[in-house]
Write an enzyme that holds these catalytic residues in place. Structure first.
Site, PDB file in Angstrom:
ATOM      1  N   PHE C 247       0.826  -1.219   0.000  1.00  0.00           N
ATOM      2  CA  PHE C 247       0.000   0.000   0.000  1.00  0.00           C
ATOM      3  C   PHE C 247       0.853   1.260   0.000  1.00  0.00           C
ATOM      4  O   PHE C 247       0.410   2.312   0.469  1.00  0.00           O
ATOM      5  CB  PHE C 247      -0.982  -0.006   1.177  1.00  0.00           C
ATOM      6  N   GLU C 676      -5.288   1.870  -6.885  1.00  0.00           N
ATOM      7  CA  GLU C 676      -5.635   2.938  -5.954  1.00  0.00           C
ATOM      8  C   GLU C 676      -6.997   3.559  -6.218  1.00  0.00           C
ATOM      9  O   GLU C 676      -7.563   4.214  -5.348  1.00  0.00           O
ATOM     10  CB  GLU C 676      -4.544   4.019  -6.014  1.00  0.00           C
TER      11      GLU C 676
END
Lengths: 190, 330, 716
Positions: C247, C676
């Site tokens: 992430f 994303e």
């Protein structure tokens, strides 16, 4: 051994392992560092994520808060012990087919937890979302809401929750699930 | 984590003897709190006495119609037990609202009562904490305290007791049974936790060296008509920011019997006796419920960031009693 | 034998394919960095500062060195020299001085690494690390972020773009507007918290420094390690076969790799350093808290005359990280006066970093909530308002859009979600104790490609091997790339072997910024084209195979020069929220995301990734926040019990789908990125749904029960 270490026997996935352990060693570290069973994951080491879930005597526990010493002589099942040869456990197969994971790090814990959930549900245990916990109300159906609540001890940062719940629901329907669970837990749930 | 000796107790007397022989020894039950605290360094025992295999894992009826819960009964077994679910449903609900399935399979009745606060300052050795190091100070009072106590706290400590189970046990007048080297003893749960005062490090009235052997639930008829409701910052697997165990028996619109206890508001599960007194014999309506809540919460002393708990508990009292009253009239 | 790239299948791209490593993951066979065994392994445990600013006065190593199993204690008095004075091309800056490990006595923030204890076992290392006494000379710290800080400064950055963009007279347009929104929004400090803690094992073996690591790009980490330790790049090999989530938090080099290399170099044996969950909070970056002011002015028809988005975020005193918070405003909506600024305040805190859609996520929360407020004020449906404000060209760049199917996403989503029957009035729907509402928000993410190389080999046995320095951090990249390669080769994916996660493979961009599939896929396609030219009919494949290599540098630069466009993905989020105003509980009941993101390679894993992003939105809207103790400058409760992320019970039915997009004829790749996109906007959709349920605007995240109760503590 010294006063702060002992030789113990751990019964993991049907195999007995005798090893010296520092009393501080958790079951999680014993599995990962001593027995090279690294399928059980360390996500927080504080009982706050569920990645280290294994089954002891058929019940799911977090192995990071379980001292190896205290697990002596118990039947420990890890993710490595669920498949039979090449045949995946129905829960594993459902996770694979429905993409019930992304990075895979919480996955062994989710899978072991799901195996435990199915056994607990088969025993008729209620959960926090069961409307009426009185035994007269009967066992709750394993709805998506029930699965979500029961699986909430397993965090997944990738956010694979939706597919995981689908996978658990599918595994619960698997024809050999009932026998798989009862064989696993025979005699261990009081 | 410091090195330690490990012994498995064979029987209750032996366990007590082992503990009294070593002032740095601790009993190990499910380990869900103790092992964590050992990892963070808050607990540094030189010896663990594993009591998990003592024959205290049964739930049995008492002669007078109550239930005795063995000290090493797991949360899971407690919540699954038919008699608990039938006669004390709020207790089963409280247990099920706590922690996770995995932790409930490990954690025990005795350990639940003795678990320590989850105040983050308490768990952080680099910070002062009067509970951990008496006299060092309480940074929560001026710092992060949005989930700290509104009732019964002091200028020395504002930590809460995190138990859900204990809230229901408190509502039902549970009695803690223990064993010491001098023999057995018992303590009503109402007297089990000490007031915070200037000694927040002294948490319970258990005699030194005592082993909790069980908890007795007396026969409480109204408990069969009870609920536990927990509010937290996510839907599951989180400690309460406010919870309530409530039992209500309404006859002809009049409160015949009522039990109320709150969680996550004080250093112990909080029995709402003022509210109960006000309700008993009075009407079972929303105004009465609100007045009772207000009476109990008049003693609340919220901090800068936790006044919301007063509203929360008040609303929980009103809504849970209303639900029970409605169910009772169906 | 002779082999040609086949004609055996038409396309695997677009069909659902189970992950190649799936079986390993569900059986526990997949090994992550901390799980690869090494003989004679030693264990390192970091010691972090407990003060927020000051200097280390002493590190009392003597007693600790006598403890059982302890091998060494590294600190600023005995550390290997590290050179962190070079510029990282990807960032255009030197690395954060965090990775100049133990080079001086300065403590710039709480949780700063001050020592590493190495011992024979992890239990011994941990106990010794806890026992190590470090004395500090404490200095006053400054950690308070606010929108009023006079020292907030706009920052231009290679990664985030210009600090300030502006056109038009904001005050005049606001004054002339029929409807004006002027609101401050805040988002808290958020942490990546991948489930796998950062871990690295380092050892010297036959003159090679081997590092098994948890990262988002092994080639990148190898290059940085070589520079930090002044080594020949050829002697450093980094591998990351399986990575338990990143992430963005495993994108930059961090302390675990540097510490492991330092210890392994000095002790001449393998050393593993694993961060604890608590340590991850200060060592691996995080998303800065933001304070944002959004001003919108619209004419009577809802068309924007003024848009101003000012965002203040924090950074450390050791590195200028600019959260590109206003990126969404620079793309989504135009206005006659259009002002944006990304500002930073330098505080005594750890350095923030890239976290899943950096900037876009907090920025979209503020902007998309402000749009909803404008919809309320103007009486225009939130979707219709957005449709009326679709720009022709990039509001800041003036460039044409390569595609812009955000309206199609809203239309399709509205149909599926049942939006068109929605009563816009807030606070009027009840289901038992719950007030019910629905909300929507737009999503967008930049589409980029970064130069990468690949090698594709036609093997003598009729299979193909793709080698590329890519990473699969849970995205499904391994599988996706196999599908792309198979289609380019016109063979079934089973005939394609993928090698990734190793710095010895052809260098490629790290898994960051949703650039992976596009950049790596492009390199593979070019290599395959090359290979197909080499595989002329009748060619004999030697035992070592025939290998074609690619480098997309020229192609990437060429595309930017020949066809400069605004290239983005888009989406529309829909959420239904239930709010119990008597307890403050908020539950998301259902979510739908409809996306426009080019051709979807693997619908099975794409759906998972988009849904995962949307669940991040639930987590951001309702749960996540790191709490900092103002008096000590330390985090309070840096763990999963205090830093809540959404659990199973918080996540309802969430569905993600996509609309077909016509390909951009100027774009030779086609693929975009979706890692994303799902995380841009869902928190706004939820906050807007909470308003619709209750009539109360929540402009500060997360929407905790305490906030709901405080804003509307109505008794029952």
């Amino acid at each position: 051994m010294t006063t702060t270490s002992s030789v113990i026997t751990l019964n993991v996935n049907g195999e007995k392992h005798t090893l010296p352990v520092d009393h501080r060693t958790t079951l999680l570290d014993a599995l990962r560092e001593r027995l090279d069973l690294t399928g059980t994951k360390k996500g927080c080491d504080q009982g706050q994520c569920g990645a280290c879930t294994v089954l002891i005597d058929g019940r799911r526990v977090v192995s990071c808060l379980q001292l190896a010493m205290a697990a002596e002589d118990r039947e420990i099942t890890t993710v490595e012990g669920l498949a039979e040869d090449d045949r995946l456990h129905p829960v594993q197969q459902a996770f694979l087919d429905l993409d019930g994971y992304q990075c895979g790090y919480c996955t062994p814990g989710q899978i072991c937890s799901a195996v435990g959930v199915l056994a607990e549900h088969a025993e008729g245990w209620p959960s926090a979302v069961t409307g009426d916990v009185r035994p007269e109300a009967g066992a709750p159906a394993l709805t998506a809401e029930e699965i979500r609540e029961r699986m909430s001890g397993n965090l997944c940062r990738c956010g694979a929750y939706v597919a995981i719940v689908d996978a658990v629901a599918r595994a619960a329907q698997a024809p050999d699930q009932a026998s798989a669970v009862s064989a696993q837990d025979e005699g261990s749930i009081r | 984590m410091k090195e330690f000796q490990y012994q498995r107790a064979g029987d209750v007397r032996g366990a007590v003897a082992l503990l009294s022989a070593d002032p740095e020894a601790r009993f190990l039950g499910g380990g869900t709190n103790l092992v964590d605290l050992m990892k963070t360094g808050v607990e540094r025992p030189a010896r663990l006495i594993d009591i998990r295999r003592l024959p205290l894992d049964r739930i049995e009826p008492t002669g007078d119609g109550g239930l005795r819960l063995g000290a090493t009964v797991t949360n899971s077994d407690l919540a699954a037990h038919p008699e608990v679910r039938r006669r004390y449903p709020a207790l089963a609900q409280a247990v099920l609202a706590g922690a996770s399935g995995q932790l409930r399979n490990m954690a025990t009745v005795g350990g639940n009562l003795l678990q320590r606060t989850r105040c983050a300052y308490f768990a952080d050795l680099s910070k002062p904490c009067n509970k951990r190091v008496p006299g060092s100070g309480c940074p929560a009072i001026t710092g992060e305290h949005h989930n700290h106590a509104i009732l019964g706290a002091s200028a020395h400590c504002v930590a809460t007791h995190p138990s859900d189970m204990g809230v229901a046990l408190t509502a039902f007048d549970a009695i803690v049974e223990y064993e010491t080297a001098e023999g057995p003893g018992e303590l009503p749960l109402a007297d089990f936790y000490l007031p915070v005062g200037d000694s927040p490090h002294r948490e319970t009235a258990l005699p030194p060296g005592a082993l909790i052997t069980g908890v007795v639930l007396p026969p409480v008829a109204v408990a069969a008509h009870s609920r536990y409701r927990k509010v937290r910052e996510r839907a599951s697997y989180a400690f309460a920011i406010g919870s309530i165990a409530a039992a209500l028996d309404v006859r002809d619109g009049i409160v015949h019997d009522v039990r109320l206890a709150f969680g996550a508001v004080a250093s112990r599960p909080w029995r709402a006796r003022a509210a109960e007194r006000l309700l008993a014999g009075g009407p079972a309506d929303a105004d009465a419920f609100a007045a009772a809540a207000d009476a109990e919460l008049a003693a609340a002393r919220p901090l800068a960031d936790n006044a919301y708990k007063v509203t929360l508990i008040r609303n929980l009292v009103v809504s849970e009693l209303a639900t029970l009253a409605q169910e009772g009239t169906r | 034998m002779t082999v040609t790239a086949g004609r055996e299948v038409t396309a695997s791209v677009g069909t659902a394919k189970v992950r190649l490593e799936g079986r390993e993951k569900v059986t526990g066979a997949a090994r992550y960095a901390g799980e690869v065994p090494f003989p004679d392994l030693a264990h390192g445990w970091l010691v972090l500062s407990t003060v927020a600013r000051g200097r280390i006065r002493s590190v009392r190593t003597a007693d600790v060195l006598k403890m059982p199993g302890v091998l060494e204690v590294f600190h600023h008095g005995n550390a290997l020299p590290i050179d962190a004075g070079f510029v990282i091309p990807l960032l255009g800056t030197p690395p954060d001085s965090l990775v100049a490990l133990f080079q001086d006595d300065r403590v710039p923030c709480a949780g700063w690494p001050v020592a590493l204890v190495v011992a024979e076992t992890s239990e011994q290392a941990r106990e010794a690390a806890e026992a190590l006494v470090v004395h500090y000379e404490t200095e006053p710290h400054d950690i308070r972020l606010s929108g009023e800080r006079p020292d907030a400064v706009p920052l231009d950055s290679q990664v985030s773009g210009p600090g300030v963009t502006q056109k038009g007279d904001l005050d005049a347009e606001l004054a002339a507007s029929s409807f004006v929104v002027d609101a401050e929004y805040t988002t808290p400090q958020e942490h990546h918290n991948p489930m796998e803690p950062h871990a690295a094992v380092a050892r010297w073996h036959d003159g090679i420094l081997e590092v098994v690591d948890a990262n988002q790009g092994s080639g990148y980490i190898a290059q940085l390690l070589a520079q930090l330790f002044s080594l020949d790049p050829g002697v450093v090999r980094v591998r990351a076969e399986h990575v338990g989530g990143g992430f963005g938090g495993k994108g930059q080099i961090s302390v675990h790799q540097v510490a492991a290399v330092m210890a392994a170099t000095v002790l001449r044996r393998p050393v593993r350093v694993v961060l604890t969950r608590r340590q991850m909070f200060s060592l691996t970056g995080y998303r800065s808290a933001t304070v944002q002011r959004v001003r919108l002015g619209a004419d009577a028809g809802g068309r924007l005359r003024a848009l101003s988005h000012r965002a203040v975020a924090m950074t450390s005193t050791t590195y200028d990280f600019a959260e590109p918070t206003t990126a969404v405003a620079r793309v989504m909506y135009d206005a006659d006066a259009h002002h944006t600024s990304n500002e930073i305040v330098r505080l005594d805190v750890p350095t923030p970093s890239f976290m899943r859609s950096p900037g876009e996520t907090p920025g979209a929360f503020a902007l998309e909530c402000a749009l909803d407020e404008l919809a309320e004020k103007s009486g225009i449906d939130p979707i219709e308002l957005r449709v009326r404000n679709e720009p022709e060209r990039g509001p800041v760049s003036g460039l044409p859009f390569s595609s812009r199917n955000v309206v199609a996403c809203f239309r399709e989503g509205a149909r599926r979600f049942g939006w068109n029957d929605r009563d816009p009035r807030p606070g009027i729907r009840r289901d038992g104790r719950w007030l019910i509402g629905t909300g929507t928000a737009a999503a967008t993410h930049l589409v980029m490609s970064v130069p990468s190389t690949a090698a594709v080999t036609a093997e003598a046995d009729g299979t193909f091997t793709v080698r590329i320095g890519a990473a699969d951090i849970g995205t499904g990249a391994r599988t996706t790339l196999a599908m792309i390669a198979a289609d380019a080769l016109e063979v079934v994916p089973d005939r394609v072997r993928i090698r990734i996660g190793d710095s010895s493979l052809p260098p490629a961009v790290i898994a960051l910024g949703s650039t992976g599939t596009r950049s790596w896929g492009w390199a593979i396609k070019i290599a395959v084209d090359e290979l197909r030219d080499m595989l002329t009919p009748g060619v004999i494949i030697p035992p070592e195979g025939i290998t074609a290599r690619s480098d997309t540098t020229a192609a990437v630069v060429g595309l930017m020069q020949s066809a400069p466009k605004e290239r983005h993905t888009y989406g529309a989020h829909f959420a239904e929220a239930a709010v119990d105003t008597t307890t403050g509980e908020v539950r998301v009941r259902r979510m739908l995301g409809v996306f426009a993101a080019g051709p979807i390679v693997n619908p099975l894993t794409a759906r998972s990734q988009l849904i995962g992003g949307m669940i991040w939105g639930i987590s951001m809207a309702l749960h996540e926040q790191a709490i900092v103790d103002q008096s000590t400058g330390c985090l309070v409760g840096a763990d999963f019990a205090n830093y809540h992320i959404a659990a199973h019970a918080d996540v309802p039915s969430v569905e993600a789908t996509w609309v077909d997009e016509a390909p951009d004829p100027d774009d030779p790749v086609g693929f975009k990125g979706i890692g994303e996109l799902g995380n841009v906007g869902p928190a706004a959709a939820i906050a807007n749904a909470v308003w619709h349920a209750t009539g109360v605007r929540h402009r500060n995240l997360p929407i905790l029960p305490s906030r709901v109760l405080s804003s509307r503590g109505d008794a029952v």
